[in-house]
Each structure stands twice: as structure tokens, then as C-alpha cells.
Enzyme design. Structure first.
Site, PDB file in Angstrom:
ATOM      1  N   ASP A  89      -7.035   4.305  -4.560  1.00 53.30           N
ATOM      2  CA  ASP A  89      -7.686   4.197  -3.244  1.00 53.30           C
ATOM      3  C   ASP A  89      -8.262   5.585  -2.988  1.00 53.30           C
ATOM      4  OD1 ASP A  89      -7.803   2.250  -0.725  1.00 53.30           O
ATOM      5  OD2 ASP A  89      -7.377   4.217   0.100  1.00 53.30           O
ATOM      6  N   LYS A 145       0.874  -1.188   0.000  1.00 60.21           N
ATOM      7  CA  LYS A 145       0.000   0.000   0.000  1.00 60.21           C
ATOM      8  C   LYS A 145       0.904   1.228   0.000  1.00 60.21           C
ATOM      9  CE  LYS A 145      -4.436   1.014   0.203  1.00 60.21           C
ATOM     10  NZ  LYS A 145      -5.626   0.288  -0.250  1.00 60.21           N
TER      11      LYS A 145
HETATM   12  P1  NDP Z   1     -12.879   7.747  -2.899  1.00 56.92           P
HETATM   13  O1  NDP Z   1     -11.804   8.751  -2.709  1.00 56.92           O
HETATM   14  O2  NDP Z   1     -13.425   7.522  -4.254  1.00 56.92           O
HETATM   15  O3  NDP Z   1     -14.108   8.080  -1.928  1.00 56.92           O
HETATM   16  C1  NDP Z   1     -13.932   8.184  -0.559  1.00 56.92           C
HETATM   17  C2  NDP Z   1     -15.230   8.622   0.072  1.00 56.92           C
HETATM   18  O4  NDP Z   1     -15.115   8.558   1.485  1.00 56.92           O
HETATM   19  C3  NDP Z   1     -15.588  10.054  -0.236  1.00 56.92           C
HETATM   20  O5  NDP Z   1     -16.978  10.184  -0.206  1.00 56.92           O
HETATM   21  C4  NDP Z   1     -14.933  10.814   0.913  1.00 56.92           C
HETATM   22  O6  NDP Z   1     -15.504  12.072   1.185  1.00 56.92           O
HETATM   23  C5  NDP Z   1     -15.186   9.862   2.056  1.00 56.92           C
HETATM   24  N1  NDP Z   1     -14.129   9.990   3.063  1.00 56.92           N
HETATM   25  C6  NDP Z   1     -12.800   9.811   2.884  1.00 56.92           C
HETATM   26  N2  NDP Z   1     -12.126  10.034   4.022  1.00 56.92           N
HETATM   27  C7  NDP Z   1     -13.059  10.382   4.922  1.00 56.92           C
HETATM   28  C8  NDP Z   1     -12.997  10.731   6.279  1.00 56.92           C
HETATM   29  N3  NDP Z   1     -11.828  10.778   6.949  1.00 56.92           N
HETATM   30  N4  NDP Z   1     -14.171  11.021   6.900  1.00 56.92           N
HETATM   31  C9  NDP Z   1     -15.357  10.970   6.243  1.00 56.92           C
HETATM   32  N5  NDP Z   1     -15.470  10.648   4.945  1.00 56.92           N
HETATM   33  C10 NDP Z   1     -14.346  10.357   4.310  1.00 56.92           C
HETATM   34  O7  NDP Z   1     -12.304   6.392  -2.265  1.00 56.92           O
HETATM   35  P2  NDP Z   1     -12.775   4.886  -2.537  1.00 56.92           P
HETATM   36  O8  NDP Z   1     -14.235   4.840  -2.744  1.00 56.92           O
HETATM   37  O9  NDP Z   1     -11.866   4.309  -3.527  1.00 56.92           O
HETATM   38  O10 NDP Z   1     -12.406   4.205  -1.132  1.00 56.92           O
HETATM   39  C11 NDP Z   1     -13.328   4.136  -0.046  1.00 56.92           C
HETATM   40  C12 NDP Z   1     -12.903   3.033   0.905  1.00 56.92           C
HETATM   41  O11 NDP Z   1     -12.881   1.792   0.202  1.00 56.92           O
HETATM   42  C13 NDP Z   1     -11.501   3.183   1.512  1.00 56.92           C
HETATM   43  O12 NDP Z   1     -11.484   2.635   2.812  1.00 56.92           O
HETATM   44  C14 NDP Z   1     -10.635   2.315   0.602  1.00 56.92           C
HETATM   45  O13 NDP Z   1      -9.453   1.873   1.240  1.00 56.92           O
HETATM   46  C15 NDP Z   1     -11.592   1.166   0.348  1.00 56.92           C
HETATM   47  N6  NDP Z   1     -11.314   0.353  -0.843  1.00 56.92           N
HETATM   48  C16 NDP Z   1     -11.241   0.916  -2.078  1.00 56.92           C
HETATM   49  C17 NDP Z   1     -11.005   0.121  -3.192  1.00 56.92           C
HETATM   50  C18 NDP Z   1     -11.031   0.667  -4.584  1.00 56.92           C
HETATM   51  O14 NDP Z   1     -10.990  -0.146  -5.516  1.00 56.92           O
HETATM   52  N7  NDP Z   1     -11.120   1.959  -4.798  1.00 56.92           N
HETATM   53  C19 NDP Z   1     -10.728  -1.319  -3.030  1.00 56.92           C
HETATM   54  C20 NDP Z   1     -10.919  -1.817  -1.706  1.00 56.92           C
HETATM   55  C21 NDP Z   1     -11.170  -0.989  -0.659  1.00 56.92           C
HETATM   56  P3  NDP Z   1     -14.878  13.425   0.558  1.00 56.92           P
HETATM   57  O15 NDP Z   1     -15.374  13.456  -0.853  1.00 56.92           O
HETATM   58  O16 NDP Z   1     -15.411  14.513   1.419  1.00 56.92           O
HETATM   59  O17 NDP Z   1     -13.389  13.283   0.660  1.00 56.92           O
END
Ligand code: NDP
Length: 451
Positions: free
Chosen positions: A164, A124
Site C-alpha cells: 500500500d 490491513k
Molecule cells: P504509493 O506509495 O505508491 O504512492 C502514493 C502516492 O500518493 C505518492 O505520490 C504520494 O506522494 C502520494 N501521497 C501519499 N500520502 C499523501 C498525502 N498524505 N498527501 C498527499 N499525497 C500523498 O501508494 P499506492 O499508489 O500504492 O497507493 C495510493 C492509494 O491507492 C492509497 O489510498 C492506497 O490505499 C490505494 N490502493 C492501493 C493499492 C495497491 O495495489 N497499491 C490497491 C488499492 C488501493 P509522496 O511520494 O510525496 O509520498
């Protein structure tokens, strides 16, 4: 060595890393019966070795913003374990990124990748760079500066990063372009690439779709289905959007979405049309979730209160909950609220979104709980399929990739259940995922000697 001894060593070695210690504690507790049954793994200190990264790289990223001012960020790559394949795992750009967060994610990734059945080790990386409020030009400049250093440590047979939080198709594009220019080679060094230059169909959708396929598998165990179920989803990024899309396709009703400013409650249900608005809002205009409530009548927006002891999002009555934002978004109180309201399924789309206390509440109440390392593995599995297509120099159709994703999620579900049953915890997906992932990596580490 007993579980608390291993945890003590890890605590001593990583004193200021709460997220990493949380992930370690959860896994150590599950693995103890395996160590009892297989004393050779204890003797070879397999678990202690898995808890120490093979390599942790940190580097300075210097870039010029649009005003011509010099900006300095910190970049990371954690190469956690390469026993079963090249390091594989996403890059996160978020101000909260530090060694603890990335080590927890890399550690979870090792188990997750092992569960997919595709030969991938775990890693990561990322940076404390905050993409919010940056111009297109600044995003590109940062990605290029980040890749100047990262390119020295990755390769298509060595370490293959993906996206991510804060890293989607746009950032992967800029980083891939920079890598190609720096190394003078066109290889599948990153996944999540665009269609037409090495990307795989369904990769964008895979984590969210896979999560809901996994939930369907869990529900089928109880002769039930997601059709007609009311579902809570948090987040509004990649994983949240495609979880919502699959729930809608399968006849479920999604009533919430969130970002770091708060959440919306759409009692009537988010339709595909409204989801398209949300995608455009978050992916193109990069706006705030409140705009969704401003646009559609009857939708309520609630601002995030960081001082509150619970999140009211998890106090909405529903059948299923899918946390898809970030780590530790469901605490003990949130879990109790979910249980009080009769939740049946909690499928983790995010990595470690539930605290250990929260998980215990859910499992004790008989909720079907799936840990992220199992239920969000569809993303990395499809990245693995992207790597295979790159090695072969060919492209599979959307239907082919989706069918493989369905099959992989089914297999992971069955693997978790069978490992949990074998070790006396039938129906416990967390224990099953930890044990099955551990055994696959442990066998490879044993075969490869003390290195
Ligand atoms: P994105 O950046 O596309 O979306 C993240 C979302 O979560 C946004 O809505 C963001 O809000 C919100 N968010 C992020 N940090 C915080 C925080 N500290 N508090 C509140 N809201 C928060 O990321 P992904 O959808 O790719 O990832 C989401 C989760 O899924 C993570 O845990 C990631 O590790 C996991 N994941 C992702 C994969 C992938 O293929 N993308 C694979 C497996 C797991 P805002 O817009 O305000 O930042």
C-alpha cells in the site's frame, strides 16, 4: 436497530477515530434498506459485528539507523473479518498511520474483497515509519524488524498482507526474505512478490489498470469511451502510474500528477515517454514531482497549500478524474469545482479519497462516481490470483492474468449496478458496492453462527 443507533454505538466505542467513523457512516447509511428487508441480519447484529475488528494487534518495532541510533516505531495489523476467507489487505508505511486509518482501510477491504468474488477476508496493517529520506539499508533494517513481530500473526492460509502507500516491491522483498528466514518456509505469505519468486504478472499494474477498466465499463453504460477524454490523475505512486498508463493505451489524455509536495499540470498530455520519466523519478530516484515540471517545457508545478480550502488540481477542466493518492483528497469544494467544469466520471483509485460531502455533490450532479472499494479492487483481486498460483505451484501468462482482471472488473461493475437497482438506487455505484459486499459477508457470518 436504526442507522443512527448503530452509528452512536460505533462513535462511543471509537471516539477518537475520525477516518474509521467516516467509513462506517457511509456504509451504515447504504445498508439500512438491506436490514429492513432482511431483519435476521439486524437480530444477529451482523453490521455491529462487522464494525468491530476480530483482532487488532499493535506492536513495537525497534531498529538501528545508519548512525547506530535506536529508532522506535509502532506496528499494526488489523484482522477485520475472516467470514469468507483468510484476512487479506495491504501494509502502509506512512507517518500518518494510526489505528483509525488502518481500521477504516480494513473495514473497506472487507467489502472490496467480497466484491472480487475471490474468497478473501479483510485486513490491513502497517506502521508510522516514514520511508522518506531513509537509506536502502535503513529500509531493509526496518522491514526486517517489522516482520520479526508480524510473522507471529500471519500465514499463507491465515492472513496474507500486500503493499500500500510506502510499501512496494522493494519492501515486500525485504519482508518476504525476513519471513522465510524466521519461519523456515517458502509460502505465499505476502502478495506483490517479484516475478521469479512467487509473484504474479500484472500484479504491479493491476490496481491502476483495473480502475480504468472499471471507468470504461461505466462509460459504456452511456455508450461512451475514455478515448479522447481529458483525465485528471492525482498521486504518482503505483496506482497513479498504471492508471495513467492504461488511460494512454486506451487513447485518453492525462494532464496531471501529484505527490505530497504539490501537483504538475501538463496541458499537452503525459505521453508514455514522459510517464517512463515519472516512473524512474518516483520508483528509482525517489525524487519530488517538481522535477517533472523542470524537465519538460510548458508544464506548471503548483505547491501544495495545506491551509487552502480546496486543491486547484481539481479545478482544472477535464472529463474524468481519478484520485490515486490518499484519503480525503477531494472535499465538498473540490467536488463542486469538478462539477462546475463538467466532469463526467470520478473513479476512486485511492481508498476513500472523497469526503462524504464531496460524494453527495457528485452523486446529486449525476456524475458517474465509483467508490474505491469497487473501482480499485483490481489490485487485491490480482493478489488473490497470485495466491491461487502459489497454492497451485504454477504461473499464468501476462495475457491470462490481464484477461481475468478485465473479467473481474466487469463483474464487479455489473454486481454494483444490479444491487443498486434492486434496492431502488439505480446507477448509484456506492450504494451498490456497499450492499453487494455486505450481503456476501453477512450470509457467511449467519451460516457460521454467533462467534
Ligand atoms: P504509493 O506509495 O505508491 O504512492 C502514493 C502516492 O500518493 C505518492 O505520490 C504520494 O506522494 C502520494 N501521497 C501519499 N500520502 C499523501 C498525502 N498524505 N498527501 C498527499 N499525497 C500523498 O501508494 P499506492 O499508489 O500504492 O497507493 C495510493 C492509494 O491507492 C492509497 O489510498 C492506497 O490505499 C490505494 N490502493 C492501493 C493499492 C495497491 O495495489 N497499491 C490497491 C488499492 C488501493 P509522496 O511520494 O510525496 O509520498
Amino acid at each position: 436497530m436504526a442507522g443512527h443507533d448503530i452509528l452512536d454505538i460505533v462513535k462511543k466505542r471509537n471516539p477518537h477515530e475520525p477516518e474509521f467513523l467516516q467509513a462506517a457512516e457511509e456504509v451504515i447509511a447504504s445498508i439500512l434498506p438491506v436490514l429492513e428487508k432482511n431483519p435476521q441480519y439486524g437480530k444477529l447484529k451482523i453490521l455491529e459485528r462487522m464494525l468491530e475488528p476480530e483482532r487488532l494487534i499493535t506492536f513495537r518495532v525497534t531498529w538501528l539507523d545508519d548512525k547506530g541510533e535506536v529508532q522506535v516505531n509502532r506496528g499494526y495489523r488489523v484482522q477485520m473479518n475472516s467470514a469468507i476467507g483468510p484476512y487479506k489487505g495491504g501494509l502502509r508505511f506512512h507517518p500518518s498511520v494510526n489505528a483509525s486509518v488502518l481500521k477504516f482501510l480494513a473495514f473497506e477491504q472487507v467489502f472490496k474483497n467480497a466484491l472480487t468474488g475471490i474468497p478473501m477476508g479483510g485486513g490491513k496493517g502497517g506502521s508510522d515509519f516514514d520511508p522518506k529520506g531513509k537509506t536502502e539499508n535503513e529500509i531493509m533494517k526496518f522491514c526486517q524488524a517489522f516482520m520479526v513481530e508480524l510473522s507471529k500473526h500471519i500465514g499463507h492460509r491465515l492472513d496474507v498482507p500486500a503493499g500500500d502507500i510506502g510499501v512496494g516491491g522493494r519492501e515486500i522483498g525485504y519482508m518476504f526474505g525476513a519471513y522465510k528466514k524466521l519461519r523456515n518456509e517458502f509460502t505465499g505469505v505476502l502478495t506483490g512478490k517479484g516475478i521469479g519468486w512467487g509473484g504474479s504478472l500484472i500484479r504491479t499494474e493491476a490496481t491502476g489498470y483495473g480502475l480504468i477498466y472499471f471507468a470504461e465499463n461505466m462509460l459504456q453504460e452511456k455508450k461512451d469511451t475514455i478515448k479522447g477524454k481529458t483525465c485528471l490523475v492525482s498521486g504518482s505512486g503505483n496506482v497513479a502510474q498504471y492508471s495513467m498508463e492504461k488511460i494512454i493505451q486506451l487513447g485518453g489524455k492525462v494532464v496531471s500528477a501529484s505527490d505530497s509536495s504539490g501537483f504538475i499540470y501538463d496541458e499537452a498530455g503525459i505521453t508514455q515517454e514522459r510517464l517512463e520519466f515519472l516512473k524512474e523519478l518516483k520508483n528509482v530516484r525517489r525524487g519530488r514531482i517538481k522535477e517533472y515540471a523542470d524537465k519538460f517545457k510548458g508544464v506548471v508545478f503548483t505547491t501544495d497549500d495545506p491551509k487552502a480550502d480546496h486543491n486547484p488540481l481539481w479545478n482544472i477542466k477535464a472529463d474524468c478524474a481519478f484520485p490515486c493518492a490518499t484519503q480525503n483528497e477531494i472535499n465538498e469544494k473540490d467536488a463542486k469545482n469538478l462539477v462546475k467544469n463538467g466532469i463526467k466520471v470520478l473513479g476512486e483509485g485511492a481508498n476513500m479519497p472523497t469526503t462524504i460531502e464531496g460524494i453527495n455533490v457528485l452523486i446529486d450532479a449525476g456524475v458517474m462516481y465509483s467508490p474505491g472499494k469497487a473501482s480499485n479492487a483490481g489490485g487485491v483481486a490480482t493478489s488473490g490470483l497470485e495466491m491461487t498460483q502459489n497454492y497451485m505451484g504454477s504461473n499464468w501468462t501476462r495475457e491470462e492474468v490481464d484477461a481475468k482482471l478485465v473479467g473481474i472488473m466487469k463483474e464487479i461493475h455489473a454486481t454494483c449496478l444490479s444491487a443498486a437497482k434492486e434496492y431502488g438506487k439505480p446507477g448509484n455505484y456506492m450504494v451498490g458496492a456497499n450492499i453487494a459486499g455486505f450481503l456476501k459477508v453477512a450470509k457467511a457470518m449467519q451460516a457460521q453462527g454467533v462467534i
